[in-house]
Design a protein around this motif. Sequence first.
Motif, PDB file in Angstrom:
ATOM      1  N   LYS A  33       0.795  -1.221   0.000  1.00  0.00           N
ATOM      2  CA  LYS A  33       0.000   0.000   0.000  1.00  0.00           C
ATOM      3  C   LYS A  33       0.832   1.278   0.000  1.00  0.00           C
ATOM      4  O   LYS A  33       0.362   2.317  -0.466  1.00  0.00           O
ATOM      5  N   SER A  93      -9.465 -10.299  -7.050  1.00  0.00           N
ATOM      6  CA  SER A  93      -8.626  -9.226  -6.530  1.00  0.00           C
ATOM      7  C   SER A  93      -9.401  -8.347  -5.551  1.00  0.00           C
ATOM      8  O   SER A  93      -8.872  -7.942  -4.504  1.00  0.00           O
ATOM      9  N   PHE A 123      -8.493  -7.561  -1.803  1.00  0.00           N
ATOM     10  CA  PHE A 123      -8.301  -6.180  -1.366  1.00  0.00           C
ATOM     11  C   PHE A 123      -9.128  -5.887  -0.108  1.00  0.00           C
ATOM     12  O   PHE A 123      -8.686  -5.152   0.780  1.00  0.00           O
ATOM     13  N   GLU A 150      -7.231  -4.385   2.973  1.00  0.00           N
ATOM     14  CA  GLU A 150      -7.401  -2.961   3.245  1.00  0.00           C
ATOM     15  C   GLU A 150      -7.653  -2.681   4.719  1.00  0.00           C
ATOM     16  O   GLU A 150      -7.343  -1.611   5.218  1.00  0.00           O
ATOM     17  N   HIS A 206      -6.990   0.797  -2.638  1.00  0.00           N
ATOM     18  CA  HIS A 206      -7.589   0.132  -3.788  1.00  0.00           C
ATOM     19  C   HIS A 206      -9.098   0.312  -3.832  1.00  0.00           C
ATOM     20  O   HIS A 206      -9.723   0.087  -4.853  1.00  0.00           O
TER      21      HIS A 206
END
Length: 352
Positions: free
Chosen positions: A40, A86, A90, A94, A277
Amino acid sequence: MYLLTVRCLRYQRYELVQKRREHVTYGKEHFVWLANVPNKYEFPWADVRATELGFFRTYAIPSVAKLLVATREFERDAQKRIEDTSLLIFEFCESDPKSPRGEAALRRLNAIHGKYKISNGDFLHVLSVFVLAGQQWIDQYEWRKVSDVERKARANFWIEVGKAMGLTDIPADYDAFVAFQQAYELKHMRYHPANRKVSDQTFAGFADAVIPWRCLAKPAIPLMRAAVCGLLEPHIVEAIGYEPPSPWLRALLVSLLKLRACAIRHLFLPRRDDCPHLRCAPHTEVDRKASVRAAASCPRIPMSFPYGGQARSRHASGYTIDTLGPRSAVPGELGCLGGGGCGASVAAARVK
């Protein structure tokens, strides 16, 4: 003066990582931050590229490739298949695997995978790709290597993910994942027509997403394939059925990546903020006290994509966790987590 400023600021975050070395185990205050520093903050581009190459590593295992061919998801829409995977990943990267959204994403993954007979070994091999691929790419091609603190935190993060998915015999640390991956590939990685088929379908999806002109997408596939094979290990290229790349092509690609790393290290100021993201759609943010079911139905809009721009994404207008996945997956269905109860039974059904 500018170069001196770059040198002074470039390693500030690295020094902060070292000060938080006591937080490398799950539950510590800065654990999730440490686990996500490489993807990140420091090397988001490298992490995505390494994950893309990691897909081909999983395709080189015939049992995995044959299942992917049988589901026909790559044949129908390879871009959606990779985007959905994905986005689910994520979600728990996250925030936290045990946050409402992280738990909802893992439950959705379990609901999707629970429909198929997948061995514990295949699951662990895919898990090893997420642990190792990004860090190995960074060590080879980025402006600095991954620190031991980041390496431990990243491995511990994915170990928690594996536990939530109900996996057993999970390697204990980074070195154990390296040993497992090498032994598993030595035993199971070999050529099968399904390996080549799912790889071809993935390249077709890449081309459709990246090339804006449809008439040029198909001619671009050989160039994309050559570049990817030039960065893959020879035994993987052989297992997915492609011709070995020219040595000069690999040398050129490696040189360009090394040049990029040198430029970033000496000429570019570090990223001030993280590289998120995802973002919530307006007025639909779910706080950490929300239920898992509420989190799963809260819409979000992707801010970055595995490949292609937002206009070409299948989720440009937003998505909810409980609708991600193949067309055969039931919308709204959430599975169980590992560690006992129904999670353990789902895992046992998959392992057998």
